[in-house]
Write a protein that holds these residues in place. Sequence first.
Motif, PDB file in Angstrom:
ATOM      1  N   ARG A 163      -3.476   2.308  -7.097  1.00 29.35           N
ATOM      2  CA  ARG A 163      -2.992   2.229  -5.997  1.00 29.35           C
ATOM      3  C   ARG A 163      -4.053   2.238  -4.693  1.00 29.35           C
ATOM      4  O   ARG A 163      -4.162   1.042  -3.748  1.00 29.35           O
ATOM      5  N   GLN A 164      -5.764   2.328  -4.949  1.00 25.06           N
ATOM      6  CA  GLN A 164      -6.595   1.577  -4.446  1.00 25.06           C
ATOM      7  C   GLN A 164      -6.788   0.087  -5.019  1.00 25.06           C
ATOM      8  O   GLN A 164      -6.689  -0.708  -3.767  1.00 25.06           O
ATOM      9  N   ALA A 165      -5.895  -0.568  -5.789  1.00 23.49           N
ATOM     10  CA  ALA A 165      -6.288  -1.680  -5.997  1.00 23.49           C
ATOM     11  C   ALA A 165      -5.212  -1.794  -5.111  1.00 23.49           C
ATOM     12  O   ALA A 165      -5.405  -3.952  -4.662  1.00 23.49           O
ATOM     13  N   ASN A 205     -15.708   1.983  -8.374  1.00 24.61           N
ATOM     14  CA  ASN A 205     -16.446   2.146  -7.722  1.00 24.61           C
ATOM     15  C   ASN A 205     -17.615   1.554  -8.432  1.00 24.61           C
ATOM     16  O   ASN A 205     -18.126   0.953  -6.942  1.00 24.61           O
ATOM     17  N   TRP A 206     -18.291   1.077  -9.455  1.00 23.55           N
ATOM     18  CA  TRP A 206     -19.031   0.487  -9.484  1.00 23.55           C
ATOM     19  C   TRP A 206     -18.738  -1.113  -9.351  1.00 23.55           C
ATOM     20  O   TRP A 206     -19.778  -2.038  -8.875  1.00 23.55           O
ATOM     21  N   ASP A 265     -19.934   3.430 -20.093  1.00 25.00           N
ATOM     22  CA  ASP A 265     -20.024   5.081 -20.724  1.00 25.00           C
ATOM     23  C   ASP A 265     -19.192   5.332 -19.359  1.00 25.00           C
ATOM     24  O   ASP A 265     -19.547   6.303 -19.215  1.00 25.00           O
ATOM     25  N   TYR A 266     -19.108   5.119 -18.888  1.00 24.33           N
ATOM     26  CA  TYR A 266     -18.509   5.119 -17.068  1.00 24.33           C
ATOM     27  C   TYR A 266     -16.632   5.126 -16.919  1.00 24.33           C
ATOM     28  O   TYR A 266     -15.940   4.429 -18.022  1.00 24.33           O
ATOM     29  N   SER A 267     -16.524   5.917 -16.313  1.00 33.04           N
ATOM     30  CA  SER A 267     -15.063   6.437 -16.426  1.00 33.04           C
ATOM     31  C   SER A 267     -14.273   5.665 -15.973  1.00 33.04           C
ATOM     32  O   SER A 267     -14.543   4.984 -15.154  1.00 33.04           O
ATOM     33  N   LEU A 268     -13.106   6.029 -16.034  1.00 30.01           N
ATOM     34  CA  LEU A 268     -12.800   4.716 -14.729  1.00 30.01           C
ATOM     35  C   LEU A 268     -12.708   4.230 -13.625  1.00 30.01           C
ATOM     36  O   LEU A 268     -12.368   3.232 -12.683  1.00 30.01           O
ATOM     37  N   VAL A 269     -12.784   5.360 -12.633  1.00 33.06           N
ATOM     38  CA  VAL A 269     -13.110   5.859 -11.223  1.00 33.06           C
ATOM     39  C   VAL A 269     -14.102   5.223 -11.123  1.00 33.06           C
ATOM     40  O   VAL A 269     -15.039   4.747 -10.268  1.00 33.06           O
ATOM     41  N   GLU A 270     -15.388   5.576 -11.916  1.00 33.39           N
ATOM     42  CA  GLU A 270     -16.583   5.168 -12.095  1.00 33.39           C
ATOM     43  C   GLU A 270     -16.790   3.763 -12.144  1.00 33.39           C
ATOM     44  O   GLU A 270     -17.530   3.342 -11.574  1.00 33.39           O
ATOM     45  N   ARG A 271     -16.170   2.967 -12.934  1.00 36.53           N
ATOM     46  CA  ARG A 271     -15.682   1.666 -13.314  1.00 36.53           C
ATOM     47  C   ARG A 271     -15.258   0.925 -11.517  1.00 36.53           C
ATOM     48  O   ARG A 271     -15.780   0.145 -11.763  1.00 36.53           O
ATOM     49  N   GLY A 322     -19.260  -7.269   2.053  1.00 38.73           N
ATOM     50  CA  GLY A 322     -18.808  -6.600   2.819  1.00 38.73           C
ATOM     51  C   GLY A 322     -17.717  -5.557   3.094  1.00 38.73           C
ATOM     52  O   GLY A 322     -16.903  -6.521   2.966  1.00 38.73           O
ATOM     53  N   GLY A 323     -17.271  -4.460   3.222  1.00 42.77           N
ATOM     54  CA  GLY A 323     -16.015  -3.740   4.968  1.00 42.77           C
ATOM     55  C   GLY A 323     -15.465  -3.084   2.333  1.00 42.77           C
ATOM     56  O   GLY A 323     -13.785  -2.994   2.583  1.00 42.77           O
ATOM     57  N   TYR A 324     -15.683  -3.634   1.676  1.00 43.25           N
ATOM     58  CA  TYR A 324     -15.439  -3.306   0.794  1.00 43.25           C
ATOM     59  C   TYR A 324     -15.473  -1.530   0.390  1.00 43.25           C
ATOM     60  O   TYR A 324     -14.554  -0.643  -0.560  1.00 43.25           O
ATOM     61  N   ALA A 325     -15.999  -0.674   0.742  1.00 36.59           N
ATOM     62  CA  ALA A 325     -15.996   0.780   0.713  1.00 36.59           C
ATOM     63  C   ALA A 325     -14.934   1.691   0.788  1.00 36.59           C
ATOM     64  O   ALA A 325     -14.756   2.485   0.318  1.00 36.59           O
ATOM     65  N   ARG A 326     -14.537   0.870   1.886  1.00 40.70           N
ATOM     66  CA  ARG A 326     -12.979   1.634   2.295  1.00 40.70           C
ATOM     67  C   ARG A 326     -11.878   2.658   0.913  1.00 40.70           C
ATOM     68  O   ARG A 326     -10.913   2.855   1.608  1.00 40.70           O
ATOM     69  N   PHE A 327     -12.609   1.115  -0.010  1.00 47.70           N
ATOM     70  CA  PHE A 327     -11.494   1.569  -0.855  1.00 47.70           C
ATOM     71  C   PHE A 327     -11.780   2.048  -2.618  1.00 47.70           C
ATOM     72  O   PHE A 327     -10.947   2.138  -3.288  1.00 47.70           O
ATOM     73  N   SER A 328     -12.709   1.918  -2.455  1.00 47.50           N
ATOM     74  CA  SER A 328     -13.454   2.755  -3.419  1.00 47.50           C
ATOM     75  C   SER A 328     -12.574   4.687  -3.421  1.00 47.50           C
ATOM     76  O   SER A 328     -12.027   4.482  -2.584  1.00 47.50           O
ATOM     77  N   VAL A 329     -12.864   5.049  -4.356  1.00 50.33           N
ATOM     78  CA  VAL A 329     -12.312   6.637  -5.248  1.00 50.33           C
ATOM     79  C   VAL A 329     -13.718   7.446  -4.779  1.00 50.33           C
ATOM     80  O   VAL A 329     -14.512   7.757  -5.781  1.00 50.33           O
ATOM     81  N   ARG A 330     -13.015   8.216  -3.854  1.00 47.40           N
ATOM     82  CA  ARG A 330     -14.328   9.900  -3.942  1.00 47.40           C
ATOM     83  C   ARG A 330     -13.723  10.522  -5.048  1.00 47.40           C
ATOM     84  O   ARG A 330     -12.040  11.015  -4.635  1.00 47.40           O
ATOM     85  N   PRO A 331     -14.299  11.358  -6.316  1.00 45.34           N
ATOM     86  CA  PRO A 331     -14.283  11.948  -7.102  1.00 45.34           C
ATOM     87  C   PRO A 331     -14.107  13.412  -6.293  1.00 45.34           C
ATOM     88  O   PRO A 331     -13.365  14.046  -6.972  1.00 45.34           O
ATOM     89  N   ASP A 332     -14.391  14.546  -5.563  1.00 50.64           N
ATOM     90  CA  ASP A 332     -13.605  15.118  -5.064  1.00 50.64           C
ATOM     91  C   ASP A 332     -12.375  15.435  -4.103  1.00 50.64           C
ATOM     92  O   ASP A 332     -12.813  16.498  -3.232  1.00 50.64           O
ATOM     93  N   VAL A 333     -12.242  14.230  -3.774  1.00 53.11           N
ATOM     94  CA  VAL A 333     -10.691  14.099  -3.415  1.00 53.11           C
ATOM     95  C   VAL A 333      -9.547  14.642  -3.786  1.00 53.11           C
ATOM     96  O   VAL A 333      -9.882  13.559  -5.127  1.00 53.11           O
TER      97      VAL A 333
END
Length: 94
Positions: free
Chosen positions: A26-28, A68-69, A60-66, A79-90
């Motif tokens: 979805r983020q992609a 976000n990396w 060793d990163y999970s899919l979400v960690e990959r 710049g401007g890509y942080a808004r597409f990252s996945v917050r694991p606590d949500v």
Amino acid sequence: MDRQELEAVLRETFDADDEPVAVVARQARDLAEAGQFDADFDGELTVDTVVRNLRDAPDDYSLVERWNWWLGALDLSHGGYARFSVRPDVDSRS
């Protein structure tokens, strides 16, 4: 970008569960629709582009960690890509 195709490739390539696959896909798709990647890199964001870049993350990163990396690297360089990252606590179901 075809979200269903991306989900299938992510699931198979990274042996990931359905929930993180759906969230990353979805983020992609949101990233692709925003047009920012296209403008910054003079080319369309594709399934192959996503998978190729996620493979570069530490093994060793999970899919979400990959995801976000990669987004962190894009954010640092352009710049401007942080808004597409996945917050694991949500809660991804909401």
